[in-house]
Design an enzyme around this catalytic site. Structure first.
Site, mmCIF file in Angstrom:
data_model
loop_
_atom_site.group_PDB
_atom_site.id
_atom_site.type_symbol
_atom_site.label_atom_id
_atom_site.label_comp_id
_atom_site.label_asym_id
_atom_site.label_seq_id
_atom_site.Cartn_x
_atom_site.Cartn_y
_atom_site.Cartn_z
ATOM 1 C CG ASP A 41 25.318 46.549 70.062
ATOM 2 O OD1 ASP A 41 26.291 45.708 70.426
ATOM 3 O OD2 ASP A 41 25.141 47.833 70.699
ATOM 4 C CG HIS A 246 45.228 29.797 52.999
ATOM 5 N ND1 HIS A 246 44.446 29.138 51.902
ATOM 6 C CD2 HIS A 246 46.143 30.552 52.147
ATOM 7 C CE1 HIS A 246 44.571 29.812 50.789
ATOM 8 N NE2 HIS A 246 45.837 30.496 50.970
ATOM 9 C CG ASP A 263 51.764 35.767 52.757
ATOM 10 O OD1 ASP A 263 51.619 37.156 52.457
ATOM 11 O OD2 ASP A 263 51.406 34.978 51.911
ATOM 12 C CG ASP A 274 50.264 39.314 48.965
ATOM 13 O OD1 ASP A 274 51.015 38.981 50.257
ATOM 14 O OD2 ASP A 274 49.873 38.731 48.058
ATOM 15 C CG HIS A 355 51.592 28.715 46.568
ATOM 16 N ND1 HIS A 355 52.141 29.584 45.913
ATOM 17 C CD2 HIS A 355 52.216 28.421 47.557
ATOM 18 C CE1 HIS A 355 53.416 29.823 46.629
ATOM 19 N NE2 HIS A 355 53.231 29.103 47.569
ATOM 20 C CG HIS A 359 48.099 37.465 43.763
ATOM 21 N ND1 HIS A 359 47.856 38.636 44.251
ATOM 22 C CD2 HIS A 359 48.680 36.480 44.653
ATOM 23 C CE1 HIS A 359 48.363 38.705 45.367
ATOM 24 N NE2 HIS A 359 48.984 37.491 45.739
ATOM 25 C CG HIS A 366 44.352 36.912 45.846
ATOM 26 N ND1 HIS A 366 43.891 35.855 46.861
ATOM 27 C CD2 HIS A 366 45.553 36.986 46.126
ATOM 28 C CE1 HIS A 366 44.782 35.369 47.446
ATOM 29 N NE2 HIS A 366 45.673 35.974 47.129
ATOM 30 C CD GLU A 384 52.071 35.098 46.343
ATOM 31 O OE1 GLU A 384 51.885 34.179 47.157
ATOM 32 O OE2 GLU A 384 51.212 35.785 45.908
ATOM 33 C CE1 TYR A 388 55.217 27.339 51.469
ATOM 34 C CE2 TYR A 388 54.899 26.595 49.281
ATOM 35 C CZ TYR A 388 55.119 27.577 50.160
ATOM 36 O OH TYR A 388 54.526 28.895 49.670
ATOM 37 N NE ARG A 397 53.740 32.538 50.667
ATOM 38 C CZ ARG A 397 53.377 31.985 51.614
ATOM 39 N NH1 ARG A 397 53.388 30.409 51.606
ATOM 40 N NH2 ARG A 397 52.452 32.276 52.462
ATOM 41 C CD GLU A 399 53.273 37.297 48.205
ATOM 42 O OE1 GLU A 399 53.160 36.913 49.397
ATOM 43 O OE2 GLU A 399 52.340 37.661 47.341
#
Ligand code: GLY
Ligand code: MN
Ligand code: MN
Length: 433
Positions: A41, A246, A263, A274, A355, A359, A366, A384, A388, A397, A399
């Site tokens: 549940d 990610h 991040d 963000d 990347h 955005h 996003h 951002e 790397y 990075r 941002e």
């Protein structure tokens, strides 16, 4: 809800903008999200479907918004259907929207119980020629689950095969991309909460701390400031973990000499912030870390300046690519020969910066927003860039979230979040025992 009530004028304005773009004799329906199951549940915490929220402010499951500007009866031009509440629900689940509260939140005068939807909707469909369906047409969407909206569309196509169909998404993408002043305030509030989280962890990060301990500090700060929590799964990546774009495990120990890429953004009233900051675990950048950091910062500052009315998305990314290329040459990561023989469809800089630079940001991290037409004032973008370098166990990075203005450089919603390396070092070394 934890957040302060949003003035309903925002939702009234949003509906006006949407209905002004509808075809004659058409109605539009927007369904809330389901509450998603985990097992037994257990369920995931509810998150409202963002378009429905944008147009109504209703932040509750089992809600439907119907817009029908040409309805014969004026009271049916806007209808909000909410789940019927009763004493039993009040005891087990707590406060739910009454009809009066639903009107107060949304500015919609006609509120019916959801159990009346079928009858009312079927009646109104006999007056309408076209129905707008709210399909998810986000450029990155990859949803496998059938949503409440999907089920509604399937049923509706069966029940009304002779009606014309239209799409809400192109209208919403355009509208949601340009923020109202109330929305900018909410985004600022989300960024300010993120700032508090960042300042809190600056005091706590040192060799030996675990990534999840840093995550916990942010969450503590966010929730105590009326945020629901993270706007998206936070990335707290020490050392080489920063090179996993990610990375969300956040289960490693931070070691002396490493950098920590975070991040992280707070949500507030369903709006996202963000942020990415990269800091030295021991409070001091090495010479090389600082060199790469400053290169990323220069790219971010140069990219930010390009976010002005009229800028084209594709051109912007090309220009940022050129600036990044020159920084990577300066860092000795690319050679002139690498650049001369690069494939224009896969430029050399992508090896270290794989990347996008920006955005749209808003109700979704996003966010919806036009990408094929020139940028407009009051669009909100992230900026951002990152570099790397797995060979050096290093990923940086940075941002920020910025608002395009009529004239001049964009307004930085994260202007108060430390980013200057000197300032970060000073703050990290000031409060330590
Ligand atoms: N945090 C997700 C992103 O930066 O796009
Ligand atoms: Mn981010
Ligand atoms: Mn982002």
């Amino acid at each position: 809800m934890k957040y302060d009530r949003i003035p309903r004028e925002l939702f009234i304005k949003n509906r006006k903008k949407f209905t002004a773009r509808m075809k004659p004799s058409s109605l539009a329906v927007f369904n809330s999200n389901d509450i998603y199951p985990i097992g037994a549940d257990s369920t995931m915490p509810f998150q409202q479907q963002r378009d429905l929220f944008y147009l109504s402010g209703a932040d509750q499951e089992e809600t439907i918004l119907l817009l029908f500007p040409d309805a014969v009866e004026e009271k049916h031009q806007e209808i909000l259907f909410v789940r019927e509440t009763n004493e039993h629900i009040a005891v087990w689940e707590g406060e739910k929207l009454t009809k009066e509260m639903a009107t107060e939140v949304s500015g919609i005068a006609t509120v019916y119980w959801l159990s009346d939807f079928k009858k009312v909707f079927y009646g109104l469909m006999t007056e309408a020629e076209t129905i707008y369906f709210n399909t998810n047409e986000h450029y990155r969407q990859a949803v496998e689950t059938q949503t409440r909206e999907d089920r509604f569309i399937i049923q509706c196509k069966k029940d009304f095969p002779a009606h014309l169909w239209a799409r809400s998404s192109p209208i919403l993408q355009e509208l949601r991309g340009v923020k109202e002043p109330e929305e900018l305030q909410l985004l600022q509030a989300a960024c300010d909460i993120t700032e508090k989280g960042f300042r809190r962890i600056l005091d706590k990060v040192r060799p030996g701390i675990w990534e999840y301990e840093v995550e916990a500090e942010y969450l503590h700060e966010f929730i105590r400031r009326r945020s629901r929590g993270f706007a998206y799964a936070p990335i707290i990546a020490s050392g080489n973990n920063a090179n996993v774009l990610h990375y969300v495990l956040n289960n490693n120990q931070c070691r002396d000499g490493e950098l920590l890429l975070m991040d992280v953004g707070a949500e507030y009233a369903n709006y996202s912030s963000d942020m990415t900051r990269t800091i030295p675990v021991n409070g001091r950048f090495t010479k090389r870390q600082r060199q790469v950091y400053e290169a990323v910062l220069r790219v971010k500052d140069a990219a930010t300046k390009m976010l002005v009315p009229g800028t084209l998305w594709e051109e912007y990314h090309k220009e940022v690519g050129k600036i990044m290329t020159s920084e990577l040459l300066g860092l000795g990561l690319l050679t002139k020969a690498d650049v001369q023989r690069e494939d224009k469809d896969k430029p050399a800089y992508k090896k270290y910066f794989m990347h996008g630079t920006s955005h749209h940001l808003g109700l979704d991290t996003h966010d919806y927003g036009a990408l094929k037409t020139p940028m407009k004032p009051n669009m909100v973008f992230t900026v951002e860039p990152g570099i790397y370098i797995p060979d050096e166990q290093l990923g940086i990075r940075l941002e920020d979230d910025v608002v395009i203005r009529d004239k001049g450089e964009p307004f930085n919603l994260m202007r108060n979040i430390p980013i200057d390396p000197e300032e970060i070092e000073a703050l990290m070394n000031s409060g330590k025992s």
